[in-house]
Design a protein around this motif. Structure first.
Motif, PDB file in Angstrom:
ATOM      1  N   TYR A 119      75.477  70.738 -46.873  1.00 20.95           N
ATOM      2  CA  TYR A 119      76.113  69.576 -47.516  1.00 20.95           C
ATOM      3  C   TYR A 119      75.832  69.564 -48.984  1.00 20.95           C
ATOM      4  O   TYR A 119      74.702  69.675 -49.551  1.00 20.95           O
ATOM      5  CB  TYR A 119      75.569  68.402 -46.635  1.00 20.95           C
ATOM      6  CG  TYR A 119      76.419  67.545 -45.860  1.00 20.95           C
ATOM      7  CD1 TYR A 119      77.911  68.169 -45.636  1.00 20.95           C
ATOM      8  CD2 TYR A 119      76.160  66.080 -45.673  1.00 20.95           C
ATOM      9  CE1 TYR A 119      78.471  67.325 -44.943  1.00 20.95           C
ATOM     10  CE2 TYR A 119      77.186  65.323 -44.971  1.00 20.95           C
ATOM     11  CZ  TYR A 119      78.453  65.869 -44.370  1.00 20.95           C
ATOM     12  OH  TYR A 119      79.098  65.368 -43.851  1.00 20.95           O
ATOM     13  N   LEU A 142      73.847  60.973 -45.383  1.00 18.95           N
ATOM     14  CA  LEU A 142      73.193  61.581 -44.076  1.00 18.95           C
ATOM     15  C   LEU A 142      71.918  61.197 -43.560  1.00 18.95           C
ATOM     16  O   LEU A 142      71.439  60.623 -42.638  1.00 18.95           O
ATOM     17  CB  LEU A 142      73.457  63.067 -43.771  1.00 18.95           C
ATOM     18  CG  LEU A 142      73.018  63.861 -42.734  1.00 18.95           C
ATOM     19  CD1 LEU A 142      73.994  63.470 -41.562  1.00 18.95           C
ATOM     20  CD2 LEU A 142      73.123  65.283 -42.969  1.00 18.95           C
ATOM     21  N   SER A 164      71.372  57.699 -43.407  1.00 18.29           N
ATOM     22  CA  SER A 164      71.602  56.960 -41.825  1.00 18.29           C
ATOM     23  C   SER A 164      70.741  57.524 -41.068  1.00 18.29           C
ATOM     24  O   SER A 164      70.416  56.844 -40.145  1.00 18.29           O
ATOM     25  CB  SER A 164      72.937  57.625 -41.721  1.00 18.29           C
ATOM     26  OG  SER A 164      72.997  58.927 -41.270  1.00 18.29           O
ATOM     27  N   PHE A 201      71.644  52.882 -35.062  1.00 17.85           N
ATOM     28  CA  PHE A 201      71.921  54.083 -35.459  1.00 17.85           C
ATOM     29  C   PHE A 201      73.333  54.416 -35.477  1.00 17.85           C
ATOM     30  O   PHE A 201      73.693  55.652 -35.217  1.00 17.85           O
ATOM     31  CB  PHE A 201      70.851  55.377 -34.705  1.00 17.85           C
ATOM     32  CG  PHE A 201      69.771  55.164 -35.151  1.00 17.85           C
ATOM     33  CD1 PHE A 201      69.189  55.836 -36.357  1.00 17.85           C
ATOM     34  CD2 PHE A 201      68.557  54.464 -34.485  1.00 17.85           C
ATOM     35  CE1 PHE A 201      68.047  55.911 -36.789  1.00 17.85           C
ATOM     36  CE2 PHE A 201      67.485  54.524 -34.806  1.00 17.85           C
ATOM     37  CZ  PHE A 201      66.939  55.258 -36.166  1.00 17.85           C
ATOM     38  N   TYR A 261      75.776  54.059 -37.455  1.00 16.82           N
ATOM     39  CA  TYR A 261      76.204  54.607 -38.501  1.00 16.82           C
ATOM     40  C   TYR A 261      75.924  56.221 -38.750  1.00 16.82           C
ATOM     41  O   TYR A 261      76.649  57.169 -39.287  1.00 16.82           O
ATOM     42  CB  TYR A 261      75.677  53.721 -39.846  1.00 16.82           C
ATOM     43  CG  TYR A 261      76.040  54.623 -41.176  1.00 16.82           C
ATOM     44  CD1 TYR A 261      77.442  54.696 -41.497  1.00 16.82           C
ATOM     45  CD2 TYR A 261      75.207  54.921 -42.098  1.00 16.82           C
ATOM     46  CE1 TYR A 261      77.726  55.587 -42.572  1.00 16.82           C
ATOM     47  CE2 TYR A 261      75.377  55.559 -43.155  1.00 16.82           C
ATOM     48  CZ  TYR A 261      76.802  55.618 -43.465  1.00 16.82           C
ATOM     49  OH  TYR A 261      77.035  56.531 -44.668  1.00 16.82           O
ATOM     50  N   LEU A 262      74.868  56.551 -38.139  1.00 17.59           N
ATOM     51  CA  LEU A 262      74.060  57.927 -37.985  1.00 17.59           C
ATOM     52  C   LEU A 262      75.294  58.647 -37.210  1.00 17.59           C
ATOM     53  O   LEU A 262      75.546  59.733 -37.918  1.00 17.59           O
ATOM     54  CB  LEU A 262      72.826  58.008 -37.527  1.00 17.59           C
ATOM     55  CG  LEU A 262      72.131  59.386 -37.406  1.00 17.59           C
ATOM     56  CD1 LEU A 262      72.174  60.319 -38.633  1.00 17.59           C
ATOM     57  CD2 LEU A 262      70.942  59.471 -36.606  1.00 17.59           C
ATOM     58  N   TYR A 298      78.324  58.317 -36.801  1.00 19.82           N
ATOM     59  CA  TYR A 298      79.351  58.390 -37.631  1.00 19.82           C
ATOM     60  C   TYR A 298      79.257  59.584 -38.726  1.00 19.82           C
ATOM     61  O   TYR A 298      80.158  60.262 -38.890  1.00 19.82           O
ATOM     62  CB  TYR A 298      79.692  57.025 -38.436  1.00 19.82           C
ATOM     63  CG  TYR A 298      80.831  57.143 -39.406  1.00 19.82           C
ATOM     64  CD1 TYR A 298      82.168  57.387 -39.090  1.00 19.82           C
ATOM     65  CD2 TYR A 298      80.500  57.064 -40.881  1.00 19.82           C
ATOM     66  CE1 TYR A 298      83.080  57.260 -40.336  1.00 19.82           C
ATOM     67  CE2 TYR A 298      81.228  57.264 -41.825  1.00 19.82           C
ATOM     68  CZ  TYR A 298      82.481  57.368 -41.569  1.00 19.82           C
ATOM     69  OH  TYR A 298      83.450  57.611 -42.588  1.00 19.82           O
ATOM     70  N   GLU A 299      77.867  59.521 -39.270  1.00 20.41           N
ATOM     71  CA  GLU A 299      77.652  60.422 -40.386  1.00 20.41           C
ATOM     72  C   GLU A 299      77.752  61.769 -39.726  1.00 20.41           C
ATOM     73  O   GLU A 299      78.018  62.919 -40.339  1.00 20.41           O
ATOM     74  CB  GLU A 299      76.342  60.087 -41.107  1.00 20.41           C
ATOM     75  CG  GLU A 299      76.643  59.279 -42.181  1.00 20.41           C
ATOM     76  CD  GLU A 299      77.245  59.907 -43.379  1.00 20.41           C
ATOM     77  OE1 GLU A 299      77.157  60.821 -43.431  1.00 20.41           O
ATOM     78  OE2 GLU A 299      77.847  59.107 -43.792  1.00 20.41           O
ATOM     79  N   LEU A 300      77.092  61.791 -38.645  1.00 15.12           N
ATOM     80  CA  LEU A 300      77.008  63.345 -37.996  1.00 15.12           C
ATOM     81  C   LEU A 300      78.258  63.964 -37.418  1.00 15.12           C
ATOM     82  O   LEU A 300      78.426  65.177 -37.731  1.00 15.12           O
ATOM     83  CB  LEU A 300      76.110  63.257 -36.624  1.00 15.12           C
ATOM     84  CG  LEU A 300      74.660  62.954 -36.982  1.00 15.12           C
ATOM     85  CD1 LEU A 300      73.857  62.728 -35.531  1.00 15.12           C
ATOM     86  CD2 LEU A 300      73.937  64.136 -37.481  1.00 15.12           C
ATOM     87  N   LYS A 358      81.046  63.223 -38.914  1.00 14.12           N
ATOM     88  CA  LYS A 358      81.894  63.255 -40.083  1.00 14.12           C
ATOM     89  C   LYS A 358      81.283  64.819 -40.698  1.00 14.12           C
ATOM     90  O   LYS A 358      82.125  65.789 -41.127  1.00 14.12           O
ATOM     91  CB  LYS A 358      81.495  62.440 -41.111  1.00 14.12           C
ATOM     92  CG  LYS A 358      82.612  62.198 -42.267  1.00 14.12           C
ATOM     93  CD  LYS A 358      82.417  61.064 -43.182  1.00 14.12           C
ATOM     94  CE  LYS A 358      81.344  61.602 -44.179  1.00 14.12           C
ATOM     95  NZ  LYS A 358      81.369  60.166 -45.134  1.00 14.12           N
ATOM     96  N   LYS A 359      79.843  64.991 -40.466  1.00 16.49           N
ATOM     97  CA  LYS A 359      79.318  66.115 -41.161  1.00 16.49           C
ATOM     98  C   LYS A 359      79.989  67.357 -40.190  1.00 16.49           C
ATOM     99  O   LYS A 359      80.393  68.413 -41.004  1.00 16.49           O
ATOM    100  CB  LYS A 359      77.864  66.066 -40.973  1.00 16.49           C
ATOM    101  CG  LYS A 359      77.218  67.258 -41.502  1.00 16.49           C
ATOM    102  CD  LYS A 359      75.575  67.287 -41.157  1.00 16.49           C
ATOM    103  CE  LYS A 359      75.366  67.950 -39.999  1.00 16.49           C
ATOM    104  NZ  LYS A 359      73.948  68.194 -39.725  1.00 16.49           N
ATOM    105  N   LYS A 400      83.347  67.901 -41.295  1.00 22.21           N
ATOM    106  CA  LYS A 400      83.709  68.329 -42.742  1.00 22.21           C
ATOM    107  C   LYS A 400      83.234  70.002 -42.727  1.00 22.21           C
ATOM    108  O   LYS A 400      84.016  70.656 -43.405  1.00 22.21           O
ATOM    109  CB  LYS A 400      82.774  67.603 -43.559  1.00 22.21           C
ATOM    110  CG  LYS A 400      83.697  66.531 -44.551  1.00 22.21           C
ATOM    111  CD  LYS A 400      82.390  65.872 -45.120  1.00 22.21           C
ATOM    112  CE  LYS A 400      83.063  65.118 -46.463  1.00 22.21           C
ATOM    113  NZ  LYS A 400      82.300  64.209 -47.221  1.00 22.21           N
TER     114      LYS A 400
END
Lengths: 302, 258
Positions: free
Chosen positions: A160, A168, A171, B11, B13-14, B16-18, B20-21, B24
């Protein structure tokens, strides 16, 4: 000498009913009232700003904490081996207590140095307080949000970019999206990464990574800050900057836990200190006394 | 229970971030990027059709659609469980340093595979239209297998992620088991058309096969098969409960092994 500088870390197991009155507790009277030179100036300025206040809140309470590891004499991590040993009843463990019967209380705004030799259980203690490791016995109560600066950038994904990692890692520390977006520029600016923010983290130098980690973790003004020998982040310039940032956070009344081998570092930052040795709390009190004691210990061992 | 829920919302949002990661990074260095979500099943379908088109008699329903139904569900199950299996170990450095509810990792990896799977269903729609499969109201029956397969995958993924922490062999063992599951899913043939069915029970106990049967039923305008519906539902519920329980019981020990 400001009253608040007095100590209320006490060696347990007798701490179950610690008086809420910070100004005078039983243990304090047993301690010698030594001037507390290095911290004094720093603390006084802080205290002056605040109106005379009630006893400070306990933010971390550690009671009879014990952490046990089962050390397998030979590491078993394949299924076949496990079953063979299970059948033969050869799953022997050697018990090892990384921490045993550790009790203390930390109040809001305290800056506590944790001293000890290698393997004394310092990092284990921090991990338990950070919530990463569970206590085998006893309990740890943490009342406020903790930001662990254990190993900066541990939550980064190397593929990343820096910018993506800000979201990341943020969060992971429990920040909200809007909050991160709002603080994004501030983080980038503080980390001094400039255009490198759009480069994958795997191409960063270790200093750059640590700078970014530090910037993200400290953006939130945490209530409890855990420092595991991270004060040597980046080059001299950034070191100065991060020290300044930490100072300003301390002024704002953040509670600090600092792990160190070096007593001078503890002297310059903390107002209280404890010594751990082989998983046991062997001393606790005001920084100077404890640091002197620690230096004696070092001299004896050396 | 309430604190667990609060913790989850903290968590969220975490998560969601995971997700997305995962998505991506999966397509980051490829030129066609997310298009591969559609291309990959389409191409495997073509390969399987070319090779196995003799296995279904004339007059049967569209073979490409038949294959695709099975193939899509299976590949979700397979990638979902495989990524969940590795999820704890892959994130070991983070788990050791920062407190995060640990179930986030298998949950996020299953959800990201599920998302990719849902996107890839577009291919199925396209191929079905091309093959002139007439859609009937029975298509709504597809909702059940689509939901159940998620919980089946998550449940199995949770169990595997726990076991993998303690036994590294599992990673290799699981690829073999997945192969067994694949061949008993009847992706490119029909169970009824096998000339000698010696082991019919093996299809009956494969919950993924049950899901595929009902998914096909819905696509080809038939009502759901009740045995397969209840079996897959019950199996998934049990696996999900057991997986959550196992994960909950063992999660504090992860840090000692990773």
């Amino acid at each position: 000498m400001p009253e608040e500088n007095n100590l209320d870390i006490i060696t347990a197991p007798a701490d179950t009913d610690l008086p809420d009155n910070t100004e005078k507790t039983e243990t304090e009277t047993t301690e010698k009232k030594k001037p507390d030179n290095t911290v004094k100036t720093e603390t006084e300025t802080t205290e002056k700003k605040k109106p005379k206040k009630k006893p400070k809140k306990k933010v971390i309470e550690v009671k009879n904490l014990g952490v046990r590891f089962n050390m397998t004499e030979q590491k078993v991590d394949s299924l076949k081996e496990y079953f063979i040993r299970l059948v033969r009843r050869k799953l022997k463990y050697k018990e090892f207590w990384a921490l045993k019967d550790v009790s203390f209380t930390i109040r809001k705004g305290d800056r506590v140095g944790i001293l000890g030799f290698n393997g004394a259980g310092k990092s284990t203690l921090l991990k338990v307080i950070a919530g990463v490791l569970k206590a085998t016995e006893g309990s740890v109560t943490v009342k406020e949000s903790v930001v662990p600066l254990l190993e900066l950038g541990a939550g980064f994904d190397k593929d990343y970019t820096g910018a993506e990692n800000i979201y990341l890692y943020g969060s992971m520390l429990g920040y909200k999206k809007d909050f991160i977006r709002e603080k994004f520029d501030e983080i980038v600016e503080f980390s001094e990464l400039g255009d490198f923010i759009n480069v994958p983290v795997k191409n960063y130098s270790s200093g750059m990574r640590a700078r970014l980690g530090f910037s993200i973790a400290t953006i939130v003004d945490p209530q409890i800050l855990i420092l595991d020998e991270v004060l040597s982040v980046g080059d001299a310039k950034f070191k100065k900057k991060s020290a300044k940032k930490l100072k300003s956070m301390m002024k704002a009344g953040v509670t600090v836990l600092l792990v160190s081998h070096q007593s001078d570092q503890v002297r310059s930052i903390c107002n209280k200190a404890i010594i751990l040795d082989h998983g046991k709390l062997i001393a606790s009190g005001k920084t100077d006394e404890i640091c002197d004691q620690y230096e004696d210990l070092c001299a004896n061992k050396g | 229970m309430l604190t667990a829920f609060k913790n989850f919302s903290k968590f969220r949002y975490l998560l969601y971030e995971l997700i997305k990661k995962d998505i991506k990074l999966k397509y980051r260095s490829s030129i066609l990027g997310v298009l591969w979500t559609l291309l990959e099943p389409l191409l495997t379908m073509i390969v399987l059709t070319v090779v196995f088109s003799g296995l279904l008699g004339k007059g049967d329903e569209s073979f490409p659609v038949y294959i695709l139904c099975g193939r899509l569900l299976y590949s979700f199950f397979s990638t979902g469980t495989k990524t969940a299996l590795k999820s704890i170990r892959k994130n070991s450095s983070t788990i050791k340093k920062v407190y995060v509810p640990k179930y986030m990792y298998p949950l996020a990896s299953t959800l990201s595979s599920y998302l990719i799977f849902l996107i890839s269903l577009i291919v199925l729609v396209g191929v079905a239209l091309y093959e002139k499969v007439t859609l009937t109201p029975a298509i709504f029956g597809a909702v059940f297998p689509l939901i159940i397969v998620f919980f089946l995958t998550l449940g199995v993924g949770l169990i595997l992620s726990v076991l993998d922490v303690f036994f590294r062999d599992l990673e290799y063992l699981w690829t073999v088991i997945l192969m067994l599951i694949m061949y008993t899913c009847a992706i490119f043939y029909k169970v009824e058309s096998l000339s000698t069915i010696t082991n019919e029970w093996i299809f009956k106990i494969n919950p993924l096969y049950s899901l595929i049967v009902n998914f096909r039923n819905a696509i080809f305008g038939r009502g759901p098969d009740m045995y397969h519906l209840w079996y897959s539902l019950a199996f998934s519920a049990v696996v999900m409960l057991f997986g959550s329980f196992l994960f909950y019981k063992k999660q504090d020990k992860f840090i000692l092994y990773i």
